[in-house]
Design an enzyme around this catalytic site. Sequence first.
Site, PDB file in Angstrom:
ATOM      1  N   HIS A   1      -1.277 -11.257  -4.779  1.00 40.26           N
ATOM      2  CA  HIS A   1       0.374 -10.792  -4.510  1.00 40.26           C
ATOM      3  C   HIS A   1       1.108 -11.748  -5.272  1.00 40.26           C
ATOM      4  CE1 HIS A   1      -0.711  -7.424  -2.048  1.00 40.26           C
ATOM      5  NE2 HIS A   1      -1.396  -8.297  -1.160  1.00 40.26           N
TER       6      HIS A   1
ATOM      7  N   HIS B   1      -9.432  -2.437  -4.401  1.00 37.95           N
ATOM      8  CA  HIS B   1      -8.503  -2.435  -3.483  1.00 37.95           C
ATOM      9  C   HIS B   1      -7.362  -3.560  -4.082  1.00 37.95           C
ATOM     10  CE1 HIS B   1      -5.783  -2.742   0.152  1.00 37.95           C
ATOM     11  NE2 HIS B   1      -5.750  -3.899  -0.084  1.00 37.95           N
TER      12      HIS B   1
ATOM     13  N   ASP C   1      -3.338  -2.848  -4.720  1.00 37.38           N
ATOM     14  CA  ASP C   1      -2.355  -3.944  -4.757  1.00 37.38           C
ATOM     15  C   ASP C   1      -1.330  -4.171  -5.804  1.00 37.38           C
ATOM     16  OD1 ASP C   1      -2.926  -4.408  -1.681  1.00 37.38           O
ATOM     17  OD2 ASP C   1      -4.316  -6.014  -2.302  1.00 37.38           O
TER      18      ASP C   1
ATOM     19  N   HIS D   1       0.922  -1.293  -0.165  1.00 38.30           N
ATOM     20  CA  HIS D   1       0.158   0.086  -0.151  1.00 38.30           C
ATOM     21  C   HIS D   1       0.893   1.352   0.011  1.00 38.30           C
ATOM     22  CE1 HIS D   1      -3.202  -2.969   2.144  1.00 38.30           C
ATOM     23  NE2 HIS D   1      -2.946  -3.087   0.984  1.00 38.30           N
TER      24      HIS D   1
HETATM   25 ZN   LIG Z   1      -3.921  -4.818   0.071  1.00 37.74          ZN
END
Ligand SMILES: [Zn+2]
Length: 316
Positions: free
Chosen positions: A276, A249, A253, A92
Amino acid sequence: MCIALEWVKKGIMVMIRLQRTIKNIVSCEGIGLHTGKPVHIVLKPAPVDTGVVFVRTDLDGEEIAASTANTAETSYATTLSKNGAFVKTVEHLLAAFAGLNIDNVIIEIDSEEVPIMDGSARPFIRLITDACIQTQVKFQPVLKVIEPIFVREGNKQIAIWPADSPGISYFIDFNHPMLKEQSLQYHPSEEAFLREVVDARTFGFLRDVQTLLANGLAKGGSMNNAVVLGENTVLNKEGLRYNDEFVRHKILDLIGDFSLVGMPIIGHIVAHKSGHALNAQMVSKLMNSPQHWVLVGSPKEAPVKRQEMQYQHAAL
Ligand SMILES: [Zn+2]
């Protein structure tokens, strides 16, 4: 032939801008989402071509550059590591820098995890705004994708398609009534970042909390720093900040994870159910596939006069 003429001959136009850092030193504190530990960070200006570098002040100043070479762990958050030193949950803060086109900054940190703050990038944007943005005297190269590139893992996939400007299309489809088939097309700019993704908070499912805690994760998690989903509804009293906060969001990311390339990417990123780990796979594959991209804006460009942010056209 000079580089600029070679670019013109190839007939592709790309926006090149000057590098940027922050003007003043600023700091904040909070707790780590996963470790639950208190942490203090200090953002400091950095010279051109420094990139984003973490300095673990509690470990004799061990430096960990925000680069794909230092990506260590990508389950539930992105962790960087060098010489045994870690910085966890960097995404973030990195997204905040990328969103405001901050290229060079030192982040002193006195623990192993970046503070989660409210779960979004907004508090970091406030910090950077307090510090003021400083334009520097060298152009920032960009990576322009010229051949499509793909990664896939089961039903998750990311593609980057050649395009004349940056773009992100994101599709999510979780096994939850509130997260079915959310998608968003995002056209990156500072204005779009501040308007469309900066407030989107990290999210999690109540059904996963016990497992996360048993695995030593989410120890600092609460409804003050995450959207928590019950069986059919959002449990946070204040509700959502955007109707589709979840996909926003995920874009936040992705912006943070892809900033580990170390320069802006010109191309259309299409992500389907990514996270991720797959983001890291794509960044790694991209860096190891130089036949799929060209660098625009030579680091050898002559320094230009210091000035306020000025976009300049460079022909590729
Ligand atoms: Zn995040």
